[in-house]
Design a protein around this motif. Structure first.
Motif, PDB file in Angstrom:
ATOM      1  N   ASN A  78       0.794  -1.228   0.000  1.00 13.17           N
ATOM      2  CA  ASN A  78       0.000   0.000   0.000  1.00 13.17           C
ATOM      3  C   ASN A  78       0.826   1.278   0.000  1.00 13.17           C
ATOM      4  OD1 ASN A  78       0.700  -0.804   2.779  1.00 13.17           O
ATOM      5  ND2 ASN A  78      -0.327   1.099   3.332  1.00 13.17           N
ATOM      6  N   ARG A  79       2.146   1.159   0.033  1.00 13.80           N
ATOM      7  CA  ARG A  79       2.967   2.363   0.139  1.00 13.80           C
ATOM      8  C   ARG A  79       4.324   2.147  -0.523  1.00 13.80           C
ATOM      9  NH1 ARG A  79       5.230   4.566   4.693  1.00 13.80           N
ATOM     10  NH2 ARG A  79       3.344   4.595   5.929  1.00 13.80           N
ATOM     11  N   HIS A 129      -0.967  -5.238   4.334  1.00 12.14           N
ATOM     12  CA  HIS A 129      -0.419  -4.015   4.924  1.00 12.14           C
ATOM     13  C   HIS A 129      -0.522  -4.133   6.434  1.00 12.14           C
ATOM     14  CE1 HIS A 129      -4.311  -2.312   6.257  1.00 12.14           C
ATOM     15  NE2 HIS A 129      -4.787  -3.022   5.243  1.00 12.14           N
ATOM     16  N   SER A 144      -7.518  -5.990   0.255  1.00  9.10           N
ATOM     17  CA  SER A 144      -6.463  -5.622   1.195  1.00  9.10           C
ATOM     18  C   SER A 144      -6.622  -6.401   2.490  1.00  9.10           C
ATOM     19  CB  SER A 144      -6.483  -4.117   1.478  1.00  9.10           C
ATOM     20  OG  SER A 144      -7.706  -3.734   2.070  1.00  9.10           O
ATOM     21  N   GLU A 195       3.617   0.061  -3.549  1.00  4.98           N
ATOM     22  CA  GLU A 195       2.568   0.706  -4.335  1.00  4.98           C
ATOM     23  C   GLU A 195       2.890   0.632  -5.825  1.00  4.98           C
ATOM     24  OE1 GLU A 195       0.436   5.113  -4.766  1.00  4.98           O
ATOM     25  OE2 GLU A 195       1.569   4.602  -2.953  1.00  4.98           O
ATOM     26  N   LYS A 243      -5.201   4.087   3.768  1.00  2.00           N
ATOM     27  CA  LYS A 243      -4.251   4.194   2.653  1.00  2.00           C
ATOM     28  C   LYS A 243      -4.414   3.001   1.709  1.00  2.00           C
ATOM     29  CE  LYS A 243       0.632   5.328   1.899  1.00  2.00           C
ATOM     30  NZ  LYS A 243       0.363   6.670   1.387  1.00  2.00           N
ATOM     31  N   ALA A 244      -4.578   1.812   2.278  1.00  2.00           N
ATOM     32  CA  ALA A 244      -4.755   0.608   1.463  1.00  2.00           C
ATOM     33  C   ALA A 244      -6.061   0.674   0.677  1.00  2.00           C
ATOM     34  CB  ALA A 244      -4.728  -0.632   2.351  1.00  2.00           C
TER      35      ALA A 244
END
Length: 278
Positions: free
Chosen positions: A12-13, A34, A58, A17, A40-41
């Motif tokens: 997720n980052r 995550h 997720s 990502e 954020k996800a």
């Protein structure tokens, strides 16, 4: 390609990502793991679904859990019919001199970066073996597995161990058509939260290609290693670093001048240039 599913931890980052974007663009459904970043996800999952028309799920989990492999595979298989690619990308950093490190810091990095990644990979390999899936398992390693600094004994050492462990897994599971490799990023200009204005110019100045990388570079490498074009590749560690792992850069001001103005041409038994015949 036929629709299949990729598991991406830490998806997720940052680098993860970019990996998710590339794999989704290649037609993979995404199971994105995550840790405590549900908003954020969810935002990234929505973006991937809308842009690439894929299914995205997720999963909030803690990679330090001793049963993380079973947890993750059970949840993923409840959502998707078949999983052909597992990208063990999640990890934490640690830059600290050894004489200042506490035992609990070593344990934390070990449990997330090394043990957790191997437990997930092994659970995935068992599933693939039992179900006859000729899949691919990849780890995000690091250039620090080869090029040490004074402050990365734990982080770099564990990444080096991950490379070596992946080679053993490649040999163990190769007979089942399961390929296992590692990808080692160099300078990734992913601008993590809190560093939106970070200037990577100093790091980039030391990279032979004079550019920085991002998560998409790792994603494209992963997509290749999981593709039929890489069917004879396993147990490798690919550096995605702009050439930094080739060695130290000894470029000097004199070299800069020579590159700009030229050194002249030496011709055997020809006219003298830049100091005489050769």
């Amino acid at each position: 390609m036929e629709r299949s599913t990729a598991i991406v931890t830490g998806g997720n980052r940052g680098v993860g990502e970019g990996i998710c974007h590339v794999l989704a663009s290649k037609g993979y459904d995404i199971f994105m793991a995550h840790y405590q970043e549900c908003d954020k996800a969810a935002k990234l999952a929505k973006e991937l679904k809308e842009r690439y028309s894929v299914k995205v799920v997720s999963f909030d989990c803690n990679q330090r859990d001793p049963d993380i492999g079973e947890q993750l595979m059970k949840r993923a298989l409840a959502e998707f019919q078949e999983i052909s690619l597992v990208m063990c990308n999640a990890g934490v950093g640690l830059e600290k001199y050894m004489h200042l490190i506490h035992p609990e810091e070593i344990d934390f990095v070990y449990e997330v970066n090394f043990r957790g990644s191997l437990l997930i990979a092994n659970a995935a390999a068992k599933y693939m073996m039992q179900e006859g899936v000729k899949g691919t398992i990849l780890f995000t390693s690091s250039i620090r597995s080869k090029t040490p600094t004074p402050m990365d004994a734990i982080y770099g050492g564990l990444k080096a161990g991950l490379n070596r462990a992946a080679q053993s897994m490649a040999r163990e599971y190769g007979r089942y058509g399961i390929r296992v490799s590692t990808i080692s990023p160099g300078c990734m200009c992913v601008y993590p939260e809190g560093y939106a204005d970070r200037d990577y110019s100093e790091e980039i100045s030391r990279i032979p290609l004079r550019i920085g990388g991002d998560g998409y570079d790792i994603g494209y490498t992963a997509a290749f290693l999981a593709s039929p074009e890489a069917k004879f590749i396993t147990g490798v560690n690919i550096f995605v670093d702009g050439g930094v792992s080739c060695g130290e850069d000894y470029w000097s001001e004199a070299d800069e001048y020579t590159a700009s103005h030229g050194r002249g041409t030496y011709v055997i038994n020809g006219p003298k240039e830049n100091g005489g015949e050769k």
